[in-house]
Design a protein around this motif. Sequence first.
Motif, mmCIF file in Angstrom:
data_model
loop_
_atom_site.group_PDB
_atom_site.id
_atom_site.type_symbol
_atom_site.label_atom_id
_atom_site.label_comp_id
_atom_site.label_asym_id
_atom_site.label_seq_id
_atom_site.Cartn_x
_atom_site.Cartn_y
_atom_site.Cartn_z
ATOM 1 N N UNK A 230 21.719 -38.097 -12.551
ATOM 2 C CA UNK A 230 20.858 -37.877 -13.794
ATOM 3 C C UNK A 230 19.847 -36.896 -14.122
ATOM 4 N N UNK A 231 19.369 -36.542 -12.959
ATOM 5 C CA UNK A 231 18.360 -35.408 -13.044
ATOM 6 C C UNK A 231 19.221 -33.872 -13.362
ATOM 7 N N UNK A 232 20.490 -33.902 -12.838
ATOM 8 C CA UNK A 232 21.111 -32.874 -13.095
ATOM 9 C C UNK A 232 21.710 -32.680 -14.387
ATOM 10 N N UNK A 233 22.025 -33.899 -14.913
ATOM 11 C CA UNK A 233 22.817 -34.017 -16.086
ATOM 12 C C UNK A 233 21.746 -33.726 -17.192
ATOM 13 N N UNK A 234 20.395 -33.983 -17.224
ATOM 14 C CA UNK A 234 19.498 -33.924 -18.290
ATOM 15 C C UNK A 234 18.402 -32.655 -18.139
ATOM 16 N N UNK A 235 18.331 -32.270 -16.742
ATOM 17 C CA UNK A 235 17.277 -31.090 -16.513
ATOM 18 C C UNK A 235 18.221 -29.606 -16.954
ATOM 19 N N UNK A 236 17.961 -28.856 -17.808
ATOM 20 C CA UNK A 236 18.630 -27.681 -18.067
ATOM 21 C C UNK A 236 18.235 -26.639 -16.971
ATOM 22 N N UNK A 237 17.051 -26.509 -16.245
ATOM 23 C CA UNK A 237 16.628 -25.763 -15.153
ATOM 24 C C UNK A 237 17.507 -25.889 -14.025
ATOM 25 N N UNK A 238 17.602 -27.215 -13.586
ATOM 26 C CA UNK A 238 18.331 -27.795 -12.457
ATOM 27 C C UNK A 238 19.700 -27.533 -12.520
ATOM 28 N N UNK A 239 20.055 -27.756 -13.719
ATOM 29 C CA UNK A 239 21.690 -27.476 -14.177
ATOM 30 C C UNK A 239 21.949 -26.092 -14.065
ATOM 31 N N UNK A 240 20.936 -25.278 -14.692
ATOM 32 C CA UNK A 240 21.302 -23.627 -14.523
ATOM 33 C C UNK A 240 21.315 -23.298 -13.038
ATOM 34 N N UNK B 279 33.332 -29.094 -4.089
ATOM 35 C CA UNK B 279 32.513 -29.207 -2.769
ATOM 36 C C UNK B 279 31.210 -28.691 -2.725
ATOM 37 N N UNK B 280 31.088 -27.629 -3.380
ATOM 38 C CA UNK B 280 29.861 -26.713 -3.621
ATOM 39 C C UNK B 280 28.892 -27.628 -4.491
ATOM 40 N N UNK B 281 29.388 -28.192 -5.541
ATOM 41 C CA UNK B 281 28.506 -28.953 -6.402
ATOM 42 C C UNK B 281 28.158 -30.259 -5.804
ATOM 43 N N UNK B 282 28.753 -30.827 -5.134
ATOM 44 C CA UNK B 282 28.094 -32.147 -4.534
ATOM 45 C C UNK B 282 27.198 -31.842 -3.349
ATOM 46 N N UNK B 283 27.441 -30.641 -2.612
ATOM 47 C CA UNK B 283 26.591 -30.093 -1.580
ATOM 48 C C UNK B 283 25.220 -29.839 -2.206
ATOM 49 N N UNK B 284 25.340 -29.148 -3.054
ATOM 50 C CA UNK B 284 24.086 -28.725 -3.980
ATOM 51 C C UNK B 284 23.137 -29.945 -4.520
ATOM 52 N N UNK B 285 23.831 -30.871 -5.268
ATOM 53 C CA UNK B 285 23.265 -31.916 -5.872
ATOM 54 C C UNK B 285 22.962 -32.889 -4.732
ATOM 55 N N UNK B 286 23.779 -33.424 -3.602
ATOM 56 C CA UNK B 286 23.228 -34.627 -3.181
ATOM 57 C C UNK B 286 23.118 -34.068 -1.419
ATOM 58 N N UNK B 287 23.305 -32.934 -0.878
ATOM 59 C CA UNK B 287 23.187 -32.669 0.195
ATOM 60 C C UNK B 287 24.500 -32.837 0.879
ATOM 61 N N UNK B 288 25.424 -33.428 0.373
ATOM 62 C CA UNK B 288 26.786 -33.902 1.083
ATOM 63 C C UNK B 288 27.929 -33.872 0.156
ATOM 64 N N UNK B 289 28.992 -33.464 0.699
ATOM 65 C CA UNK B 289 30.343 -33.695 0.247
ATOM 66 C C UNK B 289 31.250 -34.279 0.994
ATOM 67 N N UNK B 290 32.229 -35.219 0.464
ATOM 68 C CA UNK B 290 33.133 -36.053 1.086
ATOM 69 C C UNK B 290 34.428 -35.439 0.630
ATOM 70 N N UNK B 291 35.248 -35.275 1.787
ATOM 71 C CA UNK B 291 36.783 -34.759 1.444
ATOM 72 C C UNK B 291 37.708 -35.726 1.748
#
Length: 353
Positions: free
Chosen positions: A57-67, A95-107
């Motif tokens: 939700x932070x990512x979705x609503x914060x233009x700075x974080x999203x950028x 993979x990259x998006x989840x790693x940046x957003x959450x610190x983890x990616x699941x494949x």
Amino acid sequence: MKKNINNTKDKNLVKLAFASTNQYWEENVPENISLEIKGKDFVAWGNDNQFPQFLYDLYKNCSTLQSIVNGTIDFVLGDEILSNLNDDREHIENICKDYLLYGVSYINVLRNALNEVTSISVLDAKNVRTNKDNTVFYYSKDWSKSYGRVDCIVLPIFSPNSTDKSSVIMLKKNDRDTYPTPIYAPSIKSIMTDLEISKYHLNEILNNFSASAIINFNNGQPDDESKFEIEELISEKFCGSENSGRFLLAFNDNKDNAVTVERLNTDDFDERYNAVYKKVRQDIFTAFRANPNLFGIPTENLGFSSEEYESSFKIYNKIMVQGIQKKIIDILSKIGYTVEIKPFNLNNNKTID
């Protein structure tokens, strides 16, 4: 929140009653904790098991974080990807998006009847939970339900020698906890402040009445229920851009009990909020160790040339982008895929406006 201030020793003192203040305490900021639940094999992510949803939700609503996140993904993807992986660009992006957003990616790794890896998919990290030592994974599209009602798919950890038809390999930040801390964790409060500043500016447009006047009812103290009812009626009638500029009509028993309206001086609010906004935005970029100009966000440095842009990118590429690229390449190689990412190239012949 209701707050009454009384002094019973001197009845001549005025009783102050605040019936509509909405104070925000730091305790309301969700915590990134791993919480073991009695009788459950999976570990909850956050007190309410919704911490990754909060991050999304932070990512979705914060233009700075999203950028920053989207721009970093572009840098990681580079100019070209050479691999034996189908839909390699889409997979690496996820993979990259989840790693940046959450610190983890699941494949999710899929095998055929011959025990050969046939394909992969990237599970939405906010829908995955794990056991304490990250050897079993639980996927559900809705973790908001009570723990006993969650319908989830259980998947084992990937192993090259296993015969599991469906398993999970995890790309995780170096973190000893069950769930990692995202890169931008130190700036979460600043991100939340950024969102509140946006709400303030929106309310300045949509709610002209409440930001510019105080209504005083000079006929005594009603009970709390009446206070909230009056507040709700006024808010319903006067809030919103369509109602701005309307007048308040009050019926009073006599002149002494008349309703008074006082204008608030808010001339410097924009300056104060802009100063805070600059500070919180810089906090967000600092968490990523990034220069705002790299993501199309201008700074007060008006002389930012292509040479400066290239220099900033080289630093960010070294401390952030290359590390993520290597982690993704290494994790995919464990599954049996070879990946080469050609670096993102800059045009040094143009001046950045």
